[in-house]
Scaffold this active site. Structure first.
Site, PDB file in Angstrom:
ATOM      1  N   LYS A 152       2.502   0.429  -1.754  1.00  0.00           N
ATOM      2  CA  LYS A 152       1.573   1.832  -1.306  1.00  0.00           C
ATOM      3  C   LYS A 152       2.064   2.594   0.067  1.00  0.00           C
ATOM      4  O   LYS A 152       1.265   2.914   0.670  1.00  0.00           O
ATOM      5  CB  LYS A 152       0.016   1.231  -1.009  1.00  0.00           C
ATOM      6  CG  LYS A 152      -0.691   0.558  -2.649  1.00  0.00           C
ATOM      7  CD  LYS A 152      -2.038   0.589  -1.795  1.00  0.00           C
ATOM      8  CE  LYS A 152      -2.751  -0.438  -2.690  1.00  0.00           C
ATOM      9  NZ  LYS A 152      -3.964  -0.371  -2.130  1.00  0.00           N
ATOM     10  N   ASP A 196      -9.387  -9.901  -1.100  1.00  0.00           N
ATOM     11  CA  ASP A 196     -10.462  -8.709  -1.721  1.00  0.00           C
ATOM     12  C   ASP A 196     -11.524  -9.502  -3.024  1.00  0.00           C
ATOM     13  O   ASP A 196     -12.133  -9.111  -3.476  1.00  0.00           O
ATOM     14  CB  ASP A 196     -10.163  -6.914  -2.080  1.00  0.00           C
ATOM     15  CG  ASP A 196      -8.492  -6.854  -2.463  1.00  0.00           C
ATOM     16  OD1 ASP A 196      -8.966  -8.340  -3.234  1.00  0.00           O
ATOM     17  OD2 ASP A 196      -8.146  -6.188  -3.377  1.00  0.00           O
TER      18      ASP A 196
END
EC number: 2.7.1.59
Length: 433
Positions: A152, A196
């Site tokens: 990212k 996550d």
């Protein structure tokens, strides 16, 4: 029969699975159990689940931080009521991941907490505010908690080597607070750094009644669930023991269940019949279930089909992503394609989602069997992921293909809540002081 109806029938025979869902459930169950016993990259135990927990009513606040990408989120959360007292977010403009990267983040968090009254100045209070800190870190970590890779747009530096994310964040809090003690009169105890998938599972476990599975279907596909501790092979039990806090007596563990990060995207190599339009490089063969179910790869399969049959030109300017596929499946207003092909394109998008839903329903039922929760006659699934959340058609098709009643519950803010719940539960077990 028109050319387009002939093409639609041809694609239906290629896309929709020929096998029965009962057979696929059986094959998925066998693969899950095999991976649990032998595989080192999937079906990984993440933490033990105590049988009983004493509840606490903390005076200390839980600060949760979500490192999920270029937008950092944080919140003050009260438990056990699961109340988000305050939440905020900001863009990460500094992309070199070093100690200064974390220092800037922590300084911004402390500044905003102070501006909103959660941190007092030293001349305003006789006692420092105390916070427990929990972090959801969505980039890969090794078993020691060190950063393995960051995408990212972030660039890792050598300064990260040998330090865990927990150590880096704790060090930044110490530096920022000590350098600004007059403004930030507080203490920060970093307790947990979880991924996550675990955050979603803990949120699901805490919120949903009789739940057995938490599901992620966004740009990727994953699931977490509990299995009996006795299911673990010796090498995974040993690896799990090494991750436990020193407060545990590792030789006399008294737990019945363990939380599994399944990495189900790897499932289905010998079950899912990939078509040429499903091949997006080696990843398609390595992670077939993720390839046909996730919001990253399914849209690219749609694009490949449209290119293969000359329905769109090679230089077509529209990005194929989960949002586009969701809109096509719901037959929204056409703003991208030629009207003469639009109905066919929507039909193809729905066929791809039907296939995805078939395999999601199958893997969910396979998981339900090995968790031992099948006697409920329904599956309560807490889920996250914009691809599934934004497609009512996808969710309805999962229910359609399942032989067991499925209740899907979207877990908003799960990355923040799950981190707080990790600290809450472990403080109840006297792991957090």
């Amino acid at each position: 029969m028109t050319i387009e109806s002939t093409l639609a029938r041809e694609l239906e025979s290629l896309i929709l699975p020929a096998d029965s869902i009962v057979n696929v459930v059986d094959q998925f169950q066998e693969e899950l159990l095999s991976r649990l016993q032998t595989n080192t990259i999937s079906m990984l135990p993440q933490c033990l689940v105590p049988d009983k927990r004493s509840r606490w009513n903390p005076e200390d606040k839980i600060l949760t931080i979500d490192f999920g990408g270029t937008r950092l989120k944080f919140a003050i959360i009260s438990l056990p009521q699961i109340v988000i007292e305050y939440n905020d977010a900001f863009e990460l403009t500094y992309n070199i991941v070093d100690s200064n990267f974390f220092n800037q983040i922590i300084y911004t968090i402390c500044t905003r907490l102070a501006a909103n009254g959660y941190i007092k100045k030293k001349n305003e209070s006789s006692e420092a505010s105390k916070f427990f800190v929990s972090v959801t870190f969505s980039f890969p970590l090794n078993p020691e908690g060190e950063v393995v890779a960051m995408g990212k747009g972030f660039v890792m530096t050598d300064t990260l080597q040998g330090s865990t994310v927990k150590q880096l964040i704790q060090s930044s809090f110490h530096r920022i607070i000590s350098e600004n003690i007059e403004e930030f009169f507080c203490t920060m105890n970093v307790c947990h750094v979880i991924n996550d998938a675990i955050a979603v599972s803990l949120t699901s476990k805490f919120i949903c009644e009789n739940d057995s599975i938490s599901l992620i279907i966004g740009t990727g596909t994953n699931a977490c669930f509990e299995v009996p501790y006795g299911y673990l092979p010796p090498f995974k039990r040993d690896a799990l023991r090494e991750t436990l806090p020193s407060s545990y007596n590792k030789e006399t563990l008294n737990f019945k269940h363990v939380l599994i990060n399944s990495e189900i995207g790897f499932i289905g190599k010998n079950v899912i019949a990939l078509q040429p339009f499903d091949i997006h490089g080696a990843i398609s063969y390595e992670m077939p279930l993720e390839c046909v179910t996730s919001g990253k790869w399914l849209p690219l399969s749609l694009k490949n089909i449209l290119l293969q049959y000359n329905i769109i030109p090679k230089n077509f300017p529209v990005e194929f992503n989960g949002e586009l596929v969701c809109q096509l499946a719901e037959d929204c207003t056409n703003a991208w394609f030629e009207n003469e092909h639009y109905a066919l394109i929507c039909q193809i998008a729905r066929l791809l989602i039907k296939r995805a839903a078939f395999y999601v329903a199958a893997i969910v039922q396979a998981i339900d069997i090995i968790t031992g929760c099948k006697n409920y006659n329904f599956i309560h699934i807490g889920y996250v992921g914009s691809f599934l959340h934004n497609s009512n058609f996808y969710r309805e098709q999962i229910k359609y293909y399942s032989s067991i009643h499925i209740k899907l519950q979207f877990l908003n803010h799960s990355n923040l809540l799950g981190a707080a719940i990790a600290t809450y539960l472990n403080k109840s077990d006297n792991q957090v002081q």
